[in-house]
Design an enzyme around this catalytic site. Sequence first.
Site, PDB file in Angstrom:
ATOM      1  N   TYR A   1       0.990  -1.199  -0.088  1.00  0.00           N
ATOM      2  CA  TYR A   1       0.018  -0.023  -0.132  1.00  0.00           C
ATOM      3  C   TYR A   1       0.914   1.446   0.124  1.00  0.00           C
ATOM      4  O   TYR A   1       0.525   2.221  -0.418  1.00  0.00           O
ATOM      5  CB  TYR A   1      -0.885  -0.062   1.105  1.00  0.00           C
ATOM      6  CG  TYR A   1      -2.107  -1.111   0.850  1.00  0.00           C
ATOM      7  CD1 TYR A   1      -3.055  -0.735  -0.025  1.00  0.00           C
ATOM      8  CD2 TYR A   1      -2.073  -2.575   1.377  1.00  0.00           C
ATOM      9  CE1 TYR A   1      -4.034  -1.746  -0.653  1.00  0.00           C
ATOM     10  CE2 TYR A   1      -2.791  -3.292   1.009  1.00  0.00           C
ATOM     11  CZ  TYR A   1      -3.768  -2.939   0.063  1.00  0.00           C
ATOM     12  OH  TYR A   1      -4.679  -4.000  -0.218  1.00  0.00           O
TER      13      TYR A   1
ATOM     14  N   HIS B   1       0.689 -12.699 -10.261  1.00  0.00           N
ATOM     15  CA  HIS B   1      -0.213 -11.701  -9.629  1.00  0.00           C
ATOM     16  C   HIS B   1       0.669 -10.404  -9.568  1.00  0.00           C
ATOM     17  O   HIS B   1      -0.029  -9.182  -9.924  1.00  0.00           O
ATOM     18  CB  HIS B   1      -0.633 -12.045  -8.316  1.00  0.00           C
ATOM     19  CG  HIS B   1      -1.102 -10.997  -7.261  1.00  0.00           C
ATOM     20  ND1 HIS B   1      -2.142 -10.359  -7.223  1.00  0.00           N
ATOM     21  CD2 HIS B   1      -0.281 -10.542  -6.159  1.00  0.00           C
ATOM     22  CE1 HIS B   1      -2.241  -9.609  -6.080  1.00  0.00           C
ATOM     23  NE2 HIS B   1      -1.071  -9.575  -5.340  1.00  0.00           N
TER      24      HIS B   1
ATOM     25  N   HIS C   1       3.169  -9.051 -10.952  1.00  0.00           N
ATOM     26  CA  HIS C   1       3.505  -8.082 -12.104  1.00  0.00           C
ATOM     27  C   HIS C   1       2.468  -7.352 -12.540  1.00  0.00           C
ATOM     28  O   HIS C   1       2.557  -6.390 -13.116  1.00  0.00           O
ATOM     29  CB  HIS C   1       4.135  -9.111 -13.158  1.00  0.00           C
ATOM     30  CG  HIS C   1       5.578  -9.397 -12.892  1.00  0.00           C
ATOM     31  ND1 HIS C   1       6.057 -10.469 -12.124  1.00  0.00           N
ATOM     32  CD2 HIS C   1       6.651  -8.778 -13.014  1.00  0.00           C
ATOM     33  CE1 HIS C   1       7.091 -10.504 -12.078  1.00  0.00           C
ATOM     34  NE2 HIS C   1       7.666  -9.423 -12.686  1.00  0.00           N
TER      35      HIS C   1
HETATM   36  C1  HEM Z   1      10.737  -6.189 -18.442  1.00  0.00           C
HETATM   37  C2  HEM Z   1       9.807  -6.270 -17.524  1.00  0.00           C
HETATM   38  C3  HEM Z   1       9.808  -7.499 -16.485  1.00  0.00           C
HETATM   39  C4  HEM Z   1      10.156  -8.877 -16.720  1.00  0.00           C
HETATM   40  C5  HEM Z   1      10.427  -9.459 -18.032  1.00  0.00           C
HETATM   41  C6  HEM Z   1      10.064  -9.651 -15.476  1.00  0.00           C
HETATM   42  C7  HEM Z   1      10.112 -10.741 -15.319  1.00  0.00           C
HETATM   43  C8  HEM Z   1      10.107 -11.477 -14.152  1.00  0.00           C
HETATM   44  C9  HEM Z   1      10.591 -12.874 -14.021  1.00  0.00           C
HETATM   45  C10 HEM Z   1      10.614 -13.822 -14.978  1.00  0.00           C
HETATM   46  C11 HEM Z   1      10.608 -13.251 -12.819  1.00  0.00           C
HETATM   47  C12 HEM Z   1      11.102 -14.414 -12.138  1.00  0.00           C
HETATM   48  C13 HEM Z   1       9.985 -15.367 -11.386  1.00  0.00           C
HETATM   49  C14 HEM Z   1      10.538 -16.461 -10.495  1.00  0.00           C
HETATM   50  O1  HEM Z   1      11.856 -16.848 -10.779  1.00  0.00           O
HETATM   51  O2  HEM Z   1      10.158 -16.643  -9.444  1.00  0.00           O
HETATM   52  C15 HEM Z   1      10.428 -11.890 -12.119  1.00  0.00           C
HETATM   53  C16 HEM Z   1      10.367 -11.894 -10.446  1.00  0.00           C
HETATM   54  C17 HEM Z   1      10.039 -10.655  -9.941  1.00  0.00           C
HETATM   55  N1  HEM Z   1       9.751  -9.228 -10.487  1.00  0.00           N
HETATM   56 FE1  HEM Z   1       9.601  -9.034 -12.452  1.00  0.00          FE
HETATM   57  N2  HEM Z   1       9.580  -8.480 -14.548  1.00  0.00           N
HETATM   58  C18 HEM Z   1       9.329  -7.322 -15.142  1.00  0.00           C
HETATM   59  C19 HEM Z   1       9.046  -6.190 -14.509  1.00  0.00           C
HETATM   60  C20 HEM Z   1       8.997  -6.267 -13.335  1.00  0.00           C
HETATM   61  C21 HEM Z   1       8.758  -4.881 -12.360  1.00  0.00           C
HETATM   62  C22 HEM Z   1       8.129  -3.296 -13.072  1.00  0.00           C
HETATM   63  C23 HEM Z   1       8.390  -5.037 -11.238  1.00  0.00           C
HETATM   64  C24 HEM Z   1       8.200  -4.361  -9.731  1.00  0.00           C
HETATM   65  C25 HEM Z   1       8.057  -2.876  -9.866  1.00  0.00           C
HETATM   66  C26 HEM Z   1       8.938  -6.580 -10.931  1.00  0.00           C
HETATM   67  C27 HEM Z   1       9.098  -7.078  -9.753  1.00  0.00           C
HETATM   68  C28 HEM Z   1       9.314  -8.507  -9.584  1.00  0.00           C
HETATM   69  C29 HEM Z   1       9.667  -8.933  -8.087  1.00  0.00           C
HETATM   70  C30 HEM Z   1       9.481  -8.564  -6.743  1.00  0.00           C
HETATM   71  C31 HEM Z   1      10.021 -10.338  -8.599  1.00  0.00           C
HETATM   72  C32 HEM Z   1      10.405 -11.509  -7.532  1.00  0.00           C
HETATM   73  C33 HEM Z   1      11.797 -11.518  -6.928  1.00  0.00           C
HETATM   74  C34 HEM Z   1      11.690 -12.300  -5.904  1.00  0.00           C
HETATM   75  O3  HEM Z   1      11.034 -13.324  -5.927  1.00  0.00           O
HETATM   76  O4  HEM Z   1      12.769 -12.181  -5.086  1.00  0.00           O
HETATM   77  N3  HEM Z   1       8.855  -7.016 -12.229  1.00  0.00           N
HETATM   78  N4  HEM Z   1      10.102 -10.871 -12.763  1.00  0.00           N
END
Ligand code: HEM
Length: 552
Positions: A231, A378, A380
């Site tokens: 939030y 969720h 994203h």
């Molecule tokens: C180009 C844009 C993006 C792509 C392609 C992308 C892709 C991904 C992928 C593939 C994962 C991995 C999932 C896993 O292994 O569990 C991930 C995790 C995550 N993403 Fe993104 N994402 C994008 C943008 C964003 C944005 C804008 C945010 C937030 C502002 C975000 C926040 C997160 C977070 C918090 C995680 C989890 C990290 C963790 O578990 O410690 N992502 N993302």
Amino acid sequence: MSLAAIKQYEMPRSERNLYLSFILIGFAHLMVGLFLGFMQGMQHAGIDLYRVIPIVRHYYQGLTIHGVFNVLVFTTFFIAGFLLFVTSTSLKKPINLRLGWLTFCVMTIGLLLTDYAVFTNQASVLYTAYSPLEAHWTFYLGLALVVVGTWLQLLIVGRMVLQWRKENPGQRTPLLAFGALATLLMWGLASIPLAVLFVGILLPWSLDLIPGVDVLFNRTLFWMSGHPIVYFWLLPAYLSWYFMLPKQVGGKLFSEPLARLAFLLFIPLSLPVGFHHQYVDPGVAEGYKYIHFILTFAVFMPSVMTAFTVLASLETGGRARGGKGLLGWVTKLPWNDPSVTAQLLAMVLFALGGISGLINASYNMNLVVHNTLFVPGHFHLTVGTAVALTFMGIVYWLVPHLTGRRLFSAKMGVVQAWLWFIGMTIMSRGMSWAGMLGAPRRTALGSAPYFMDEWVLPSWFTAIGGVILTISGFLFFINMLASLWLAPKAEKQVEVPVAEPLIDEGAKMPAWLDRYTVWAGAAVLLVAIAYTPALVKLISDLSMTVPGLKPY
Ligand code: HEM
Ligand SMILES: [Cu+2]
């Protein structure tokens, strides 16, 4: 001097630079974060770019940086610049600049420590900092300093609002400052457990001052702050949707009292729900999980109020622009304005994100999706789109306003917003789908020996959506950099959009809709009810014995 001249507030250069610095640092980190997201998406489809592009050593270092930069650094730095800016603009006076720059220094020093820890692969513990994964002490100290920076913002904004009230007795605090203070106050309360965890436990542990930690206790402290933090990200986006966007579409704020009530309700209701992240944790009594489950559904109420008020406000704009019929007003909204398009599309995906959140929050359904890719599917949509795309939409007018230059290309901005929308729809669909088929989150799936055939197609959705998102991000940064350095000076400064209420109740508005104490008190009370016995049990069973692990 005429009255109008006194009323105009000309923001000094150094103040504008402060806000710009916060915002640019935030977005620079997002740029790195997005690129790592692209690599993760490709990895899920079996394309391992980590060997070819050695900016990080492995998937989990990249995932840590992606999470920390995108949801902790980008959000917090943008929010700092934005909330201080709207407070100053709406109260028509500068913030205490010395304190403002001090805040900036504290947060930036913290950020440098964090950057050092994650880039040198000494803190690949993912953004939740779960023990027994142990990071270098600079990671914990760095992030703690960033949190201290948010407290300093509360001090700055709180003092300004109090002083404004003294100077304007009987009047209601201007909406933007009101919302900024509600946000910072909520987070000020909510961040205490996180500070205790980082400074009181994880920091001394990483310095070998204490031999071990209690994992369950740490997780509980983490989620006491970890739910309200969503939030803290969302309320600044709401601030724009409620109090700025209606003006941008030529409409008015549908109901000021309803808007104020929603902000105030978020202060107590955001806090006592952390156990909904710990439904599967043994050692927390089921009854307490159940209480948090019910309270989570209570926080849905101000969210629905927001959906209603914001849509009604947008409708006033669409109809004022000649929109007819049930939905004709939607097409009349200024879709050629990138700031508007980005925020409208952010809202559409937020609706879906909110609904998937109800699945996570349900005690029983959570068991099916817990720790699967459904969860990133969720968030994203929520933080990755509702928040991130809205912040991008805001900078489309805010950066030109602060620099005095024009936006480099509005068209590119509109295309960027649509690409984000399309890319995220595809990627989030892929993640949720794989998650429902049991694919775990936080896993280098592409190299997992147990990779199942039915995950192949959803993983391609994730990868292809990720590529489209990366192109969108690229367009955004090109546009911003060009706006900062290449775009011509604007003939007229871009205005700050401030929506007027449809019915201006002025001082007739009940005073309790402009007071925080009761709501902050309610927050403390609810937290006490929702947590005390569970915490007493955890503390009486406390066993600080688990040593740190560094498998990375
Ligand atoms: C180009 C844009 C993006 C792509 C392609 C992308 C892709 C991904 C992928 C593939 C994962 C991995 C999932 C896993 O292994 O569990 C991930 C995790 C995550 N993403 Fe993104 N994402 C994008 C943008 C964003 C944005 C804008 C945010 C937030 C502002 C975000 C926040 C997160 C977070 C918090 C995680 C989890 C990290 C963790 O578990 O410690 N992502 N993302
Ligand atoms: Cu939560």
